[in-house]
Design a protein around this motif. Structure first.
Motif, PDB file in Angstrom:
ATOM      1  N   ALA A   1       6.507 -11.689  -7.105  1.00 54.79           N
ATOM      2  CA  ALA A   1       7.068 -10.575  -6.995  1.00 54.79           C
ATOM      3  C   ALA A   1       5.294  -9.524  -6.085  1.00 54.79           C
ATOM      4  O   ALA A   1       5.600  -9.054  -5.981  1.00 54.79           O
ATOM      5  CB  ALA A   1       7.072  -9.736  -8.372  1.00 54.79           C
TER       6      ALA A   1
ATOM      7  N   LYS B   1      11.360  -3.396  -3.811  1.00 53.07           N
ATOM      8  CA  LYS B   1      10.175  -4.047  -4.930  1.00 53.07           C
ATOM      9  C   LYS B   1      10.604  -2.822  -6.113  1.00 53.07           C
ATOM     10  O   LYS B   1      11.083  -1.910  -5.720  1.00 53.07           O
ATOM     11  CB  LYS B   1       8.528  -3.518  -3.856  1.00 53.07           C
ATOM     12  N   MET B   2      10.399  -4.022  -6.831  1.00 53.48           N
ATOM     13  CA  MET B   2      10.774  -3.121  -8.265  1.00 53.48           C
ATOM     14  C   MET B   2       9.227  -2.596  -9.051  1.00 53.48           C
ATOM     15  O   MET B   2       8.408  -3.214  -8.882  1.00 53.48           O
ATOM     16  CB  MET B   2      12.095  -3.507  -8.695  1.00 53.48           C
ATOM     17  N   VAL B   3       9.653  -1.263  -9.495  1.00 53.17           N
ATOM     18  CA  VAL B   3       8.926  -1.075 -10.696  1.00 53.17           C
ATOM     19  C   VAL B   3       8.507  -1.170 -11.534  1.00 53.17           C
ATOM     20  O   VAL B   3       9.349  -0.510 -11.747  1.00 53.17           O
ATOM     21  CB  VAL B   3       7.857   0.121  -9.920  1.00 53.17           C
TER      22      VAL B   3
ATOM     23  N   CYS C   1       1.140  -1.813  -9.411  1.00 58.02           N
ATOM     24  CA  CYS C   1       2.447  -2.304 -10.449  1.00 58.02           C
ATOM     25  C   CYS C   1       2.900  -3.277  -9.178  1.00 58.02           C
ATOM     26  O   CYS C   1       3.138  -3.426  -7.961  1.00 58.02           O
ATOM     27  CB  CYS C   1       3.704  -1.525 -10.792  1.00 58.02           C
TER      28      CYS C   1
ATOM     29  N   GLY D   1       5.129  -5.385 -10.288  1.00 61.28           N
ATOM     30  CA  GLY D   1       6.549  -5.980 -10.423  1.00 61.28           C
ATOM     31  C   GLY D   1       6.497  -7.345 -11.658  1.00 61.28           C
ATOM     32  O   GLY D   1       7.765  -8.144 -11.399  1.00 61.28           O
TER      33      GLY D   1
ATOM     34  N   ARG E   1       6.486  -8.169 -14.351  1.00 62.55           N
ATOM     35  CA  ARG E   1       7.649  -7.686 -16.019  1.00 62.55           C
ATOM     36  C   ARG E   1       6.865  -8.166 -17.005  1.00 62.55           C
ATOM     37  O   ARG E   1       8.087  -7.984 -18.230  1.00 62.55           O
ATOM     38  CB  ARG E   1       8.388  -8.450 -15.654  1.00 62.55           C
TER      39      ARG E   1
ATOM     40  N   MET F   1      12.565  -1.242 -15.373  1.00 59.35           N
ATOM     41  CA  MET F   1      12.169  -1.597 -13.724  1.00 59.35           C
ATOM     42  C   MET F   1      13.397  -0.287 -13.035  1.00 59.35           C
ATOM     43  O   MET F   1      14.219  -0.788 -12.975  1.00 59.35           O
ATOM     44  CB  MET F   1      11.618  -3.246 -13.094  1.00 59.35           C
TER      45      MET F   1
ATOM     46  N   ALA G   1      10.570   0.963  -5.984  1.00 57.85           N
ATOM     47  CA  ALA G   1       9.468   1.723  -6.107  1.00 57.85           C
ATOM     48  C   ALA G   1      10.329   2.836  -5.428  1.00 57.85           C
ATOM     49  O   ALA G   1       8.916   4.078  -5.522  1.00 57.85           O
ATOM     50  CB  ALA G   1       9.064   0.969  -5.453  1.00 57.85           C
TER      51      ALA G   1
END
Length: 266
Positions: free
Chosen positions: A76, A100-102, A173, A175, A177, A190, A193
Motif C-alpha cells: 500500500a 488509494k484507500m486511507v 496515511c 493504507g 491498515r 478504510m 482517498a
C-alpha cells in the motif's frame, strides 16, 4: 624462558592466522549469492516495514514476490508506482486500477456529545479499556479516544486535534491498515482517498437508543437514502454508509439535509 614464551606466541599466532584463513575461505565458499532481481526488488521497497502486505517486512515481501509466492501490488505505501517498477524488474505486466484507500475514524462523539457509563482511569490503551464492559462510553461502537491507533501507525498519520478527536491525515496515511486492526470497536475503516464526505458514525443501534447516548450519531432515518438516491448512501442496521463506487453526485445535498449532521466533509 624467553625462547619458550616466544615459541608459544608464534604457535598461537600461527594457529590464529590459519583459522582466520580457513574462516575467510569458508565464508567465500558458503556465501549465499542473491539473484540480481531480488537485490533490485529490495532496493526499491519503501522501507516502511508496516506489514500491510501480510509479510514481516519489505525485504520479506520482496523475496516472496521474487519466489512467486506473492502478487505484485500488495504494498500500500508503494502504490501503483512501486508495483509498476516491481513488474518491470520481474518482467511482468502489472495494472493497478484501484484507488488509494486511507483510514478514517468514523466517530465524532466527544465528552460534550456522548454519555459515559463509568469513569475510566486505567491504562491509556483502547483495548485495555474495551475489556471493561466495552469501554467507558455509553456508545460501545465509537472511538475510545485513547490513541492505540496513534501508537501503531508507522507513518505518523494519526494525531489528536485540539478538541480531542483522533484524526487521520490522508496525505500521510499509507493504507497499511494497522490502525483498523488495533481498533477494538471497529470505528476506524478504510475509505477512498478522494472521498469528499464520510458518515462519521459507527453505531448500529436504533435511533431511539442511540439518541440517549450520542447527540451526533446516525439515527438511520434514511433521509440521505430516500430523498437523495444519487448520494450513494445506504442504510443498513440503522447506520448509513456510502458506496463510493455508485453515483454520489447528491452526497453534498444529503449531508446538508442530515438531521444529525453526521455526514461530514473530509
Amino acid at each position: 624462558m624467553f625462547t619458550a614464551i616466544l615459541s608459544a606466541f608464534l604457535v598461537i599466532g600461527g594457529m590464529g592466522l590459519v583459522l582466520g584463513l580457513c574462516l575467510a575461505i569458508a565464508d567465500h565458499k558458503l556465501a549465499v549469492v542473491k539473484d540480481e532481481k531480488l537485490v533490485q526488488l529490495e532496493g526499491i521497497m519503501p522501507g516502511a516495514n508496516c506489514g500491510g502486505c501480510g509479510f514481516a517486512g519489505c525485504s520479506a515481501y520482496a523475496e516472496a514476490v521474487f519466489k512467486g509466492e506473492a502478487e505484485i501490488g500488495a504494498c500500500a505505501p508503494g502504490g501503483a508506482a512501486l508495483a509498476e517498477k516491481m513488474g518491470a524488474i520481474m518482467g511482468r505486466s502489472v495494472s493497478l486500477t484501484g484507488e488509494k484507500m486511507v483510514a478514517f475514524v468514523h466517530c465524532r462523539g466527544n465528552a460534550a456529545d456522548t454519555t459515559v457509563d463509568f469513569q475510566y482511569s486505567g491504562m491509556a490503551d483502547c483495548n485495555a479499556a474495551y475489556l471493561l464492559q466495552g469501554g467507558p462510553n455509553a456508545c460501545k461502537e465509537g472511538c475510545l479516544h485513547l490513541g492505540s491507533c496513534m501508537k501503531v501507525c508507522p507513518a505518523g498519520a494519526i494525531a489528536r486535534d485540539g478538541e480531542g478527536f483522533i484524526k487521520v491525515d490522508p496525505d500521510k496515511c499509507i493504507g497499511c491498515r494497522k490502525c483498523t486492526s488495533v481498533c477494538p470497536t471497529g470505528a476506524i475503516r478504510m475509505i477512498p482517498a478522494s472521498a469528499s464526505h464520510v458518515v462519521a458514525c459507527n453505531n448500529h443501534e436504533s435511533g431511539a437508543k442511540v439518541r440517549s447516548k450520542c447527540k451526533v450519531a446516525c439515527i438511520g432515518c434514511r433521509i440521505c437514502e430516500n430523498k437523495f438516491p444519487s448520494s450513494g448512501c445506504h442504510v443498513e442496521r440503522f447506520l448509513s454508509t456510502i458506496d463510493y463506487a455508485k453515483d454520489h453526485s447528491q452526497l453534498a445535498e444529503a449531508a446538508s439535509a442530515c438531521p444529525q449532521k453526521c455526514i461530514v466533509e473530509r
